[in-house]
Design a protein around this motif. Sequence first.
Motif, PDB file in Angstrom:
ATOM      1  N   VAL A 178      80.878  37.588  34.057  1.00  0.00           N
ATOM      2  CA  VAL A 178      81.221  38.741  33.212  1.00  0.00           C
ATOM      3  C   VAL A 178      81.915  39.808  34.064  1.00  0.00           C
ATOM      4  N   ARG A 179      81.379  40.003  35.262  1.00  0.00           N
ATOM      5  CA  ARG A 179      81.940  41.053  36.138  1.00  0.00           C
ATOM      6  C   ARG A 179      83.393  40.764  36.534  1.00  0.00           C
ATOM      7  N   HIS A 180      83.729  39.463  36.636  1.00  0.00           N
ATOM      8  CA  HIS A 180      85.095  39.093  37.004  1.00  0.00           C
ATOM      9  C   HIS A 180      86.132  39.711  36.092  1.00  0.00           C
ATOM     10  N   TYR A 181      85.753  39.899  34.825  1.00  0.00           N
ATOM     11  CA  TYR A 181      86.730  40.376  33.839  1.00  0.00           C
ATOM     12  C   TYR A 181      86.752  41.896  33.714  1.00  0.00           C
ATOM     13  N   ARG A 182      85.999  42.573  34.548  1.00  0.00           N
ATOM     14  CA  ARG A 182      85.947  44.035  34.466  1.00  0.00           C
ATOM     15  C   ARG A 182      86.751  44.657  35.603  1.00  0.00           C
ATOM     16  N   ASP A 183      87.307  45.837  35.344  1.00  0.00           N
ATOM     17  CA  ASP A 183      88.119  46.501  36.372  1.00  0.00           C
ATOM     18  C   ASP A 183      87.238  47.062  37.480  1.00  0.00           C
ATOM     19  N   GLU A 184      86.135  47.684  37.061  1.00  0.00           N
ATOM     20  CA  GLU A 184      85.291  48.355  38.046  1.00  0.00           C
ATOM     21  C   GLU A 184      84.218  47.401  38.561  1.00  0.00           C
ATOM     22  N   TYR A 185      83.937  47.456  39.858  1.00  0.00           N
ATOM     23  CA  TYR A 185      82.916  46.592  40.455  1.00  0.00           C
ATOM     24  C   TYR A 185      81.555  47.283  40.368  1.00  0.00           C
ATOM     25  N   LYS A 186      80.586  46.630  39.748  1.00  0.00           N
ATOM     26  CA  LYS A 186      79.222  47.183  39.695  1.00  0.00           C
ATOM     27  C   LYS A 186      78.296  46.262  40.483  1.00  0.00           C
ATOM     28  N   PRO A 187      77.564  46.812  41.460  1.00  0.00           N
ATOM     29  CA  PRO A 187      76.678  45.977  42.280  1.00  0.00           C
ATOM     30  C   PRO A 187      75.539  45.359  41.467  1.00  0.00           C
ATOM     31  N   ILE A 188      75.168  44.150  41.865  1.00  0.00           N
ATOM     32  CA  ILE A 188      74.055  43.441  41.217  1.00  0.00           C
ATOM     33  C   ILE A 188      72.973  43.196  42.265  1.00  0.00           C
ATOM     34  N   LEU A 189      71.757  43.623  41.955  1.00  0.00           N
ATOM     35  CA  LEU A 189      70.623  43.416  42.870  1.00  0.00           C
ATOM     36  C   LEU A 189      69.595  42.520  42.193  1.00  0.00           C
ATOM     37  N   LEU A 190      68.750  41.943  43.023  1.00  0.00           N
ATOM     38  CA  LEU A 190      67.704  41.058  42.506  1.00  0.00           C
ATOM     39  C   LEU A 190      66.345  41.672  42.849  1.00  0.00           C
ATOM     40  N   LYS A 191      65.467  41.777  41.846  1.00  0.00           N
ATOM     41  CA  LYS A 191      64.132  42.343  42.121  1.00  0.00           C
ATOM     42  C   LYS A 191      63.131  41.217  42.282  1.00  0.00           C
ATOM     43  N   ILE A 192      62.429  41.222  43.404  1.00  0.00           N
ATOM     44  CA  ILE A 192      61.565  40.080  43.714  1.00  0.00           C
ATOM     45  C   ILE A 192      60.079  40.445  43.654  1.00  0.00           C
ATOM     46  N   SER A 193      59.285  39.407  43.540  1.00  0.00           N
ATOM     47  CA  SER A 193      57.835  39.560  43.452  1.00  0.00           C
ATOM     48  C   SER A 193      57.214  39.550  44.848  1.00  0.00           C
ATOM     49  N   PRO A 194      56.151  40.325  45.028  1.00  0.00           N
ATOM     50  CA  PRO A 194      55.451  40.270  46.321  1.00  0.00           C
ATOM     51  C   PRO A 194      54.586  39.014  46.430  1.00  0.00           C
ATOM     52  N   ASP A 195      54.483  38.260  45.339  1.00  0.00           N
ATOM     53  CA  ASP A 195      53.594  37.094  45.324  1.00  0.00           C
ATOM     54  C   ASP A 195      54.308  35.787  45.688  1.00  0.00           C
ATOM     55  N   LEU A 196      55.580  35.879  46.041  1.00  0.00           N
ATOM     56  CA  LEU A 196      56.286  34.677  46.515  1.00  0.00           C
ATOM     57  C   LEU A 196      55.705  34.286  47.867  1.00  0.00           C
ATOM     58  N   ASN A 197      55.763  32.984  48.199  1.00  0.00           N
ATOM     59  CA  ASN A 197      55.437  32.642  49.583  1.00  0.00           C
ATOM     60  C   ASN A 197      56.729  32.696  50.406  1.00  0.00           C
ATOM     61  N   THR A 198      56.588  32.557  51.718  1.00  0.00           N
ATOM     62  CA  THR A 198      57.757  32.758  52.583  1.00  0.00           C
ATOM     63  C   THR A 198      58.857  31.749  52.271  1.00  0.00           C
ATOM     64  N   ALA A 199      58.468  30.501  51.982  1.00  0.00           N
ATOM     65  CA  ALA A 199      59.489  29.478  51.695  1.00  0.00           C
ATOM     66  C   ALA A 199      60.272  29.859  50.429  1.00  0.00           C
ATOM     67  N   GLN A 200      59.561  30.342  49.426  1.00  0.00           N
ATOM     68  CA  GLN A 200      60.234  30.748  48.178  1.00  0.00           C
ATOM     69  C   GLN A 200      61.166  31.934  48.433  1.00  0.00           C
ATOM     70  N   LEU A 201      60.691  32.881  49.232  1.00  0.00           N
ATOM     71  CA  LEU A 201      61.525  34.048  49.541  1.00  0.00           C
ATOM     72  C   LEU A 201      62.774  33.617  50.315  1.00  0.00           C
ATOM     73  N   ASP A 202      62.590  32.714  51.284  1.00  0.00           N
ATOM     74  CA  ASP A 202      63.747  32.218  52.053  1.00  0.00           C
ATOM     75  C   ASP A 202      64.772  31.566  51.128  1.00  0.00           C
ATOM     76  N   ASP A 203      64.262  30.802  50.181  1.00  0.00           N
ATOM     77  CA  ASP A 203      65.129  30.126  49.213  1.00  0.00           C
ATOM     78  C   ASP A 203      65.958  31.157  48.435  1.00  0.00           C
ATOM     79  N   ILE A 204      65.285  32.221  48.016  1.00  0.00           N
ATOM     80  CA  ILE A 204      65.968  33.281  47.263  1.00  0.00           C
ATOM     81  C   ILE A 204      67.001  33.979  48.158  1.00  0.00           C
TER      82      ILE A 204
END
Length: 353
Positions: free
Chosen positions: A206-232
Amino acid sequence: MYAHLRKIIFWIGPETSHLLIIKLLKCLRYIPFAKGILRLSFSIHDKNLEREVLGIKFKNPVGLAAGFDKNAEIVGELNCLGFGFVEIGSITPLPQPGNPKPRVFRLPADKALVNRMGINNVGAKAVIKNLHRCRAKKQIVVGGNLSKNATTFNVHAPADYERCFALLYNEVDYFVINVSCPNVTNLTQLQDRDILSQIIDRIINVRHYRDEYKPILLKISPDLNTAQLDDILNLVREKGIDGIVAVNTTVTREALHTPAGKVESIGKGGLSGAPLTAKAVEWVRYIHTKTQGQVPIIGVGGIMTPDDAVNMLAAGASLIQVYTGFIYNGPGFVKKILKRLKQEALWTQPSLP
Ligand SMILES: Cc1cc2nc3c(=O)[nH]c(=O)nc-3n(C[C@H](O)[C@H](O)[C@H](O)COP(=O)(O)O)c2cc1C
């Protein structure tokens, strides 16, 4: 002063007092000079507090975390309370009522909250109307925290995120993909690589078709294990996600001072506040190190004192957010943190690992 007021506020149920505070702040709009007085009392303007992150200029690095102003009703008033930015939401494409009440609980012995709100919100279109009403002249940075409707099966989740993203694209300054709320059935499963990948692809498209660039962030859980976090973190790098918000609430109930019987009687929900402080800082430090300081982090979770804020920034966060600390410390909390940050050389860009 707030200690006395808090006794009254805490005497009322958490959700009722929250709604009352929102109503009260909305009323200030109609009282001459009220917002000016708020601004004079609670905000600090100082060039040294400004920060540029994600290509956006923030007047200070202290934001209000998602979940407080879910429906974007009081963004202008929160600006007067000194926040450098406000994250609205989580927002879903359609309105939804959330989980049955009661669904927020205070644990004063732990300076904590447990909530299972279930992403109650008025839906993307109504949020946009509210935002137009309350955010005069875009005077504060606003982030849009997005989620899916509870009735949407996970396989169809990418379409929900895409719809919200497209609707809000011109309305907010950055986006957060919330796949870490523990209070919507199976939502945290969206942190799995395949489905998360699809969500990210859809919104980046969707962002590709827009003139202005808006940053996208990901909100993560504190309950992930390290392997899951690394994957993310690998996925974040591969897809070019702009930043990470660490962390959401936790489903763990470790080392609480509140009697076990009371904790058990509260039941399910995400725990926030002081019990989350150490974990949130640990996760931010880990992400900052793993990404070699290349990915901006918004540090959130258990910031209850100005020292906690300093620690979070020192761990590698570029910006911080508060929620439970704001409830326990009151409207002067942001100013307290900012005064401390003014004294600290630490809050300037954290050193790379
Ligand atoms: C009552 C309540 C509602 C929340 N709602 C949301 C939400 O809708 N979306 C979201 O991403 N996080 C939500 N959060 C999580 C906060 O944004 C934050 O990540 C978490 O509370 C940890 O920060 P804290 O310890 O400063 O409260 C909510 C938290 C609380 C206490």
